[in-house]
Design an enzyme around this catalytic site. Structure first.
Site, PDB file in Angstrom:
ATOM      1  N   ASP A 173       0.852  -1.189  -0.185  1.00  0.00           N
ATOM      2  CA  ASP A 173       0.008   0.102   0.002  1.00  0.00           C
ATOM      3  C   ASP A 173       0.542   1.014   0.546  1.00  0.00           C
ATOM      4  OD1 ASP A 173      -2.509   1.230   0.725  1.00  0.00           O
ATOM      5  OD2 ASP A 173      -1.393   2.152   2.302  1.00  0.00           O
ATOM      6  N   GLU A 189      -2.118  -1.175  -5.613  1.00  0.00           N
ATOM      7  CA  GLU A 189      -2.666  -0.902  -6.326  1.00  0.00           C
ATOM      8  C   GLU A 189      -3.017   0.359  -6.931  1.00  0.00           C
ATOM      9  OE1 GLU A 189      -4.062   1.985  -3.522  1.00  0.00           O
ATOM     10  OE2 GLU A 189      -1.755   1.917  -2.051  1.00  0.00           O
ATOM     11  N   ASP A 229      -4.106   2.233   6.585  1.00  0.00           N
ATOM     12  CA  ASP A 229      -2.681   1.324   6.194  1.00  0.00           C
ATOM     13  C   ASP A 229      -2.156   0.117   5.410  1.00  0.00           C
ATOM     14  OD1 ASP A 229      -2.683   4.185   4.649  1.00  0.00           O
ATOM     15  OD2 ASP A 229      -0.706   4.184   6.098  1.00  0.00           O
TER      16      ASP A 229
END
Ligand SMILES: [Zn+2]
Length: 336
Positions: A119, A206, A287
């Protein structure tokens, strides 16, 4: 400069014009170079005209009788094809040597972890979850400090009178600082991406376009150039080392899903750093939760050596139902 160097320039100019006339939109007309910008020339090896003396740290170039003293970064075997000598904006010289070699492959380490979720963050550079748990990697302090210094030098340069000696000095200081930051950041990004690739078989990240929209005022230049470069490095290193790279679709709600029960928190605000799952009561660090969800995506796929854009939709990644029943009870009590 020798004849081959001129020849190479000729070839480059010809290619530039050819590209331009084939596709005017994509390829602009070649421009004349400014002396102050980066300068370089490329020359080919003929009859051993380009040689490297590793023992004495010398580089032999065509037309120069004496070797040039250089700082060599690594040893190499094989035939030297060509060399490109360049002078950067901050006044340093570099030589890039193209070599034909038998074993270009890097040493591959067996991964200890099956998968990992990465992340990209604002407060921390990345949060990673793999088979062994989660950890956060901070923005390097020296980079933050150097960026501050850069802004100071920029102001100083813009205050100087154009064309003056002091302006030239300030320009050089600014160029040096730019070079320092770019080298330091690349070093950090290369080491971090290599460490992640070494440890994990599947790397899941992502879609950063979404993340960039969230960023707005919080952090600027560091995260900006850092994220996309970091992903580029991760991507090509996964190919080099036979790992799998997965970038999830922008519709995958990695931050909003509860990794424990699959509940989707639609109310999660951009500045919520922690949240409590109303369905199962689990307390989340934003996160860490996101990286765990990405990790789950990776666990499902462990085929070797592919780079893909995962088509993951709104489903919970660990196969749990999309909406837990308590979501419905929650809305009914609100009515009454
Ligand atoms: Zn939950």
């Amino acid at each position: 400069m020798d004849g081959l160097a001129l020849c190479n320039v000729q070839l480059q100019v010809e290619k530039a014009f050819r590209d331009h006339f084939r596709n005017r939109k994509q390829f602009k007309l070649p421009k004349f170079k400014k002396k102050r910008d980066k300068q370089s020339y490329t020359t080919n090896n003929t009859h051993n005209s380009i040689r490297v003396d590793f023992k004495r740290g010398l580089l032999y170039l065509p037309k120069l009788r004496e070797g040039v003293k250089v700082e060599l970064h690594r040893r190499f075997d094989g035939k030297v094809k060509s060399v490109t000598v360049s002078k950067t904006k901050d006044g340093k010289y570099y030589a890039s040597i193209l070599v034909k070699t038998e074993n270009p492959r890097n040493k591959v380490v067996e991964p200890r972890s099956k998968a990992c979720g990465v992340d990209l963050g604002l407060e921390h550079f990345v949060t990673v979850t793999n088979d062994f748990g989660s950890y956060k990697v901070e923005h390097p302090k020296y980079l933050l400090k150097a960026e501050k210094q850069l802004r100071r030098l920029q102001r100083s340069f813009s205050r100087k009178q154009k064309g003056s000696k002091n302006s030239e000095k300030a320009r050089l200081r600014l160029a040096r600082q730019h070079a320092y930051i770019s080298h330091a950041r690349n070093d950090f990004l290369h080491k971090l991406s290599k460490a992640i690739i070494d440890e994990n078989q599947v790397v899941v990240v992502e879609d950063i376009n979404v993340k960039s929209l969230l960023r707005t005022r919080l952090a600027k230049s560091i995260t900006d150039s850092g994220w996309s470069k970091f992903l580029t490095y991760l991507k090509y290193k996964t190919e080099w080392y036979g790992r799998t790279f997965i970038q999830v679709s922008r519709f995958f709600p990695s931050s909003k899903l509860c990794h424990r029960c699959g509940y989707k928190n639609e109310d999660l605000a951009l500045n919520d750093r922690t949240w409590c799952c109303p369905a199962c009561g689990e307390k989340h660090d934003r996160d860490v939760n996101a990286s765990i969800n990405l990790y789950f995506v990776g666990l499902g796929r462990s085929e070797r050596g592919t780079v893909e854009q995962a088509l993951v939709d709104d489903r919970s990644p660990n196969g749990l139902p999309k909406k837990p029943s308590c979501d419905e009870t929650g809305s009914s009590t609100a009515k009454g």
